[in-house]
Design a protein around this motif. Structure first.
Motif, PDB file in Angstrom:
ATOM      1  N   ALA A 176      -1.145  -9.105 -14.506  1.00 46.53           N
ATOM      2  CA  ALA A 176      -1.702  -8.085 -13.617  1.00 46.53           C
ATOM      3  C   ALA A 176      -2.873  -7.370 -14.281  1.00 46.53           C
ATOM      4  O   ALA A 176      -3.916  -7.137 -13.655  1.00 46.53           O
ATOM      5  N   PHE A 177      -2.721  -7.028 -15.555  1.00 51.08           N
ATOM      6  CA  PHE A 177      -3.824  -6.386 -16.267  1.00 51.08           C
ATOM      7  C   PHE A 177      -4.992  -7.347 -16.453  1.00 51.08           C
ATOM      8  O   PHE A 177      -6.156  -6.948 -16.365  1.00 51.08           O
ATOM      9  N   ALA A 178      -4.692  -8.623 -16.718  1.00 49.00           N
ATOM     10  CA  ALA A 178      -5.764  -9.614 -16.860  1.00 49.00           C
ATOM     11  C   ALA A 178      -6.558  -9.729 -15.560  1.00 49.00           C
ATOM     12  O   ALA A 178      -7.793  -9.841 -15.578  1.00 49.00           O
ATOM     13  N   ARG A 179      -5.864  -9.660 -14.443  1.00 50.34           N
ATOM     14  CA  ARG A 179      -6.548  -9.743 -13.143  1.00 50.34           C
ATOM     15  C   ARG A 179      -7.434  -8.517 -12.923  1.00 50.34           C
ATOM     16  O   ARG A 179      -8.562  -8.620 -12.446  1.00 50.34           O
ATOM     17  N   MET A 180      -6.911  -7.316 -13.274  1.00 51.19           N
ATOM     18  CA  MET A 180      -7.725  -6.106 -13.112  1.00 51.19           C
ATOM     19  C   MET A 180      -8.917  -6.126 -14.067  1.00 51.19           C
ATOM     20  O   MET A 180     -10.011  -5.677 -13.709  1.00 51.19           O
ATOM     21  N   VAL A 194       2.632  -0.855  -8.749  1.00 50.13           N
ATOM     22  CA  VAL A 194       2.905   0.219  -9.701  1.00 50.13           C
ATOM     23  C   VAL A 194       1.747   0.403 -10.681  1.00 50.13           C
ATOM     24  O   VAL A 194       1.316   1.518 -10.957  1.00 50.13           O
ATOM     25  N   LEU A 195       1.216  -0.708 -11.199  1.00 47.10           N
ATOM     26  CA  LEU A 195       0.194  -0.632 -12.242  1.00 47.10           C
ATOM     27  C   LEU A 195      -1.157  -0.160 -11.710  1.00 47.10           C
ATOM     28  O   LEU A 195      -1.826   0.664 -12.352  1.00 47.10           O
ATOM     29  N   PHE A 196      -1.584  -0.656 -10.574  1.00 45.19           N
ATOM     30  CA  PHE A 196      -2.914  -0.297 -10.064  1.00 45.19           C
ATOM     31  C   PHE A 196      -3.059   1.210  -9.806  1.00 45.19           C
ATOM     32  O   PHE A 196      -4.019   1.836 -10.286  1.00 45.19           O
ATOM     33  N   PRO A 197      -2.133   1.847  -9.088  1.00 45.95           N
ATOM     34  CA  PRO A 197      -2.282   3.293  -8.888  1.00 45.95           C
ATOM     35  C   PRO A 197      -2.137   4.098 -10.180  1.00 45.95           C
ATOM     36  O   PRO A 197      -2.752   5.156 -10.329  1.00 45.95           O
ATOM     37  N   THR A 198      -1.341   3.591 -11.125  1.00 43.68           N
ATOM     38  CA  THR A 198      -1.197   4.296 -12.406  1.00 43.68           C
ATOM     39  C   THR A 198      -2.497   4.230 -13.190  1.00 43.68           C
ATOM     40  O   THR A 198      -2.921   5.222 -13.797  1.00 43.68           O
ATOM     41  N   VAL A 199      -3.134   3.070 -13.200  1.00 44.35           N
ATOM     42  CA  VAL A 199      -4.441   2.923 -13.849  1.00 44.35           C
ATOM     43  C   VAL A 199      -5.457   3.878 -13.212  1.00 44.35           C
ATOM     44  O   VAL A 199      -6.234   4.536 -13.908  1.00 44.35           O
ATOM     45  N   LYS A 200      -5.454   3.956 -11.890  1.00 42.63           N
ATOM     46  CA  LYS A 200      -6.351   4.879 -11.185  1.00 42.63           C
ATOM     47  C   LYS A 200      -6.081   6.326 -11.599  1.00 42.63           C
ATOM     48  O   LYS A 200      -7.008   7.116 -11.813  1.00 42.63           O
ATOM     49  N   ALA A 201      -4.802   6.668 -11.737  1.00 45.68           N
ATOM     50  CA  ALA A 201      -4.441   8.035 -12.134  1.00 45.68           C
ATOM     51  C   ALA A 201      -4.928   8.339 -13.546  1.00 45.68           C
ATOM     52  O   ALA A 201      -5.396   9.445 -13.832  1.00 45.68           O
ATOM     53  N   ILE A 202      -4.837   7.368 -14.448  1.00 49.32           N
ATOM     54  CA  ILE A 202      -5.324   7.560 -15.813  1.00 49.32           C
ATOM     55  C   ILE A 202      -6.823   7.797 -15.807  1.00 49.32           C
ATOM     56  O   ILE A 202      -7.333   8.686 -16.492  1.00 49.32           O
ATOM     57  N   GLY A 203      -7.550   7.011 -15.029  1.00 51.06           N
ATOM     58  CA  GLY A 203      -9.002   7.161 -14.958  1.00 51.06           C
ATOM     59  C   GLY A 203      -9.447   8.497 -14.400  1.00 51.06           C
ATOM     60  O   GLY A 203     -10.561   8.953 -14.688  1.00 51.06           O
ATOM     61  N   GLU A 204      -8.600   9.122 -13.614  1.00 49.89           N
ATOM     62  CA  GLU A 204      -8.927  10.416 -13.014  1.00 49.89           C
ATOM     63  C   GLU A 204      -8.325  11.587 -13.795  1.00 49.89           C
ATOM     64  O   GLU A 204      -8.349  12.726 -13.332  1.00 49.89           O
ATOM     65  N   ARG A 244       0.834  -1.204   0.000  1.00 45.46           N
ATOM     66  CA  ARG A 244       0.000   0.000   0.000  1.00 45.46           C
ATOM     67  C   ARG A 244       0.872   1.259   0.000  1.00 45.46           C
ATOM     68  O   ARG A 244       0.566   2.252  -0.668  1.00 45.46           O
ATOM     69  N   LYS A 245       1.978   1.220   0.731  1.00 42.07           N
ATOM     70  CA  LYS A 245       2.868   2.377   0.796  1.00 42.07           C
ATOM     71  C   LYS A 245       3.470   2.676  -0.579  1.00 42.07           C
ATOM     72  O   LYS A 245       3.531   3.828  -1.007  1.00 42.07           O
ATOM     73  N   LEU A 246       3.902   1.613  -1.287  1.00 46.12           N
ATOM     74  CA  LEU A 246       4.477   1.802  -2.612  1.00 46.12           C
ATOM     75  C   LEU A 246       3.417   2.321  -3.584  1.00 46.12           C
ATOM     76  O   LEU A 246       3.673   3.247  -4.361  1.00 46.12           O
ATOM     77  N   ALA A 247       2.221   1.747  -3.538  1.00 47.05           N
ATOM     78  CA  ALA A 247       1.149   2.187  -4.432  1.00 47.05           C
ATOM     79  C   ALA A 247       0.804   3.650  -4.191  1.00 47.05           C
ATOM     80  O   ALA A 247       0.594   4.422  -5.130  1.00 47.05           O
ATOM     81  N   GLY A 248       0.754   4.051  -2.927  1.00 51.27           N
ATOM     82  CA  GLY A 248       0.460   5.440  -2.595  1.00 51.27           C
ATOM     83  C   GLY A 248       1.538   6.379  -3.098  1.00 51.27           C
ATOM     84  O   GLY A 248       1.249   7.477  -3.594  1.00 51.27           O
ATOM     85  N   ALA A 249       2.794   5.937  -2.995  1.00 51.50           N
ATOM     86  CA  ALA A 249       3.905   6.765  -3.468  1.00 51.50           C
ATOM     87  C   ALA A 249       3.852   6.928  -4.980  1.00 51.50           C
ATOM     88  O   ALA A 249       4.137   8.004  -5.517  1.00 51.50           O
ATOM     89  N   VAL A 250       3.476   5.865  -5.693  1.00 48.54           N
ATOM     90  CA  VAL A 250       3.367   5.929  -7.156  1.00 48.54           C
ATOM     91  C   VAL A 250       2.283   6.919  -7.553  1.00 48.54           C
ATOM     92  O   VAL A 250       2.489   7.776  -8.425  1.00 48.54           O
ATOM     93  N   TYR A 251       1.119   6.819  -6.914  1.00 53.09           N
ATOM     94  CA  TYR A 251       0.011   7.718  -7.268  1.00 53.09           C
ATOM     95  C   TYR A 251       0.381   9.176  -6.987  1.00 53.09           C
ATOM     96  O   TYR A 251       0.136  10.063  -7.801  1.00 53.09           O
ATOM     97  N   LYS A 252       0.991   9.420  -5.838  1.00 56.07           N
ATOM     98  CA  LYS A 252       1.392  10.781  -5.463  1.00 56.07           C
ATOM     99  C   LYS A 252       2.436  11.318  -6.450  1.00 56.07           C
ATOM    100  O   LYS A 252       2.385  12.493  -6.844  1.00 56.07           O
ATOM    101  N   THR A 253       3.352  10.460  -6.879  1.00 55.15           N
ATOM    102  CA  THR A 253       4.388  10.865  -7.830  1.00 55.15           C
ATOM    103  C   THR A 253       3.779  11.292  -9.163  1.00 55.15           C
ATOM    104  O   THR A 253       4.179  12.297  -9.759  1.00 55.15           O
TER     105      THR A 253
END
Length: 321
Positions: free
Chosen positions: A257-261, A225-235, A195-204
């Motif tokens: 990872a993308f197949a799972r999402m 890395v991928l999940f927060p980036t996908v969220k950033a794209i959607g926003e 969660r810490k890494l994902a949060g740092a990616v999104y903030k970056t």
């Protein structure tokens, strides 16, 4: 609110007007450096009143979309008192095979002429194609005179030819963004440090900064890395992402990872870019018309193939392609 599609002249005209087979000569044999050298050599012969590298922009409406077309024409010159758009092309091919010029090159020059005519209220424009051989430096020129009404009709038809692709992309982006907003983290819980890494990616991404992370094996770095980036794209914080890896195993991890999402409801186009020798479906054949059947009529098929793939597939791996 009207949706605006911003596109450069070259990809616009190539989408609509490029046809026929893959052939050597223009982009394949002439390097960018060689093309730049030839452009500069031709432009050296311009007079002081002539202009080079002229930046142009115009808006066209088609359906519910506004197309903001931008570009930079090679030259705007006076020939016998007539304002002329000069489009310079370098080629290693036989100049005698040009006919009266390639339709896609005429389309590029005509679009620049239309843009300038609109900006400066010109009643007519002349367009010129200047071809230069990369080895012999031999030149060949073709000219056409076009009335403002002809240019307006051409521009309208050009945008209409591109519209199906643009409309599909707009509809896709709407569905993608909705699916991203509703997308849950695709595991029951975060691993330690994930969660810490994902949060740092999104903030970056939001702050437009760079991030370097060192993490132990097993933390789930790929999804972090991928999940927060996908969220950033959607926003609307980013338009696209590139996941670069030198190993097949880590490429497969990203695809999984993308197949799972996507199993959790994500609707996003994802393509695995593959080396040319790995994506080719032929053995020991040159990538040139006459030697490879797949090169024949390639540009006549590609738009329909891409539209079909984008409409029916999301994970575009080598087997899908």
């Amino acid at each position: 609110m009207t949706t605006a599609i911003r596109i450069s002249v070259r990809p616009l005209v190539e989408y609509v007007y490029r046809s026929g087979s893959i052939r050597p000569g223009f982009r394949t044999n002439a390097s960018m450096q060689e093309g730049t050298r030839i452009h500069q050599r031709v432009q050296k012969d311009y007079t002081e009143e002539d202009l080079k590298e002229v930046v142009l922009e115009v808006e066209l409406q088609h359906g519910d979309l506004t197309y903001v077309v931008e570009g930079r024409c090679d030259g705007l010159i006076l020939l016998d008192g007539q304002l002329t758009v000069d489009e310079i092309k370098s080629t290693a091919g036989n100049l005698d095979d040009l006919g009266d010029g390639a339709p896609v090159h005429w389309a590029q020059a005509m679009m620049y002429a239309y843009m300038y005519a609109v900006q400066h209220d010109e009643p007519r424009m002349q367009v010129q194609l200047t071809y230069v051989h990369t080895v012999s430096n031999e030149e060949r020129r073709f000219r056409r005179m076009l009335e403002r009404q002809e240019l307006e009709q051409f521009a309208a038809e050009l945008v209409a030819g591109y519209a199906p692709y643009a409309e599909m992309i707009v509809a896709y982006e709407e569905k993608r963004d909705i699916s991203v907003r509703e997308l849950p983290f695709p595991f029951r819980k975060y691993r330690e440090g994930q969660r810490k890494l994902a949060g740092a990616v999104y903030k970056t991404i939001r702050e437009g900064q760079g991030l370097m992370a060192k993490a132990p094996t097993g933390i789930g770095k790929t999804m972090s890395v991928l999940f927060p980036t996908v969220k950033a794209i959607g926003e609307g914080e980013a338009k696209r992402l590139f996941y670069l890896t030198a190993r097949t195993t880590t490429r497969v991890a990203a695809e999984e990872a993308f197949a799972r999402m996507q199993a959790e409801g994500l609707k996003m186009h994802v393509i695995s870019l593959t080396a040319k020798d790995k994506i080719c479906f032929k053995e020991e054949e040159a990538c040139d018309t006459g030697q490879c059947g797949m090169c024949e009529g390639y540009y006549d098929r590609i738009n329909g193939a891409v539209l079909d793939m984008l409409e029916h597939d999301t994970l575009m791996t080598r087997p899908v392609i």
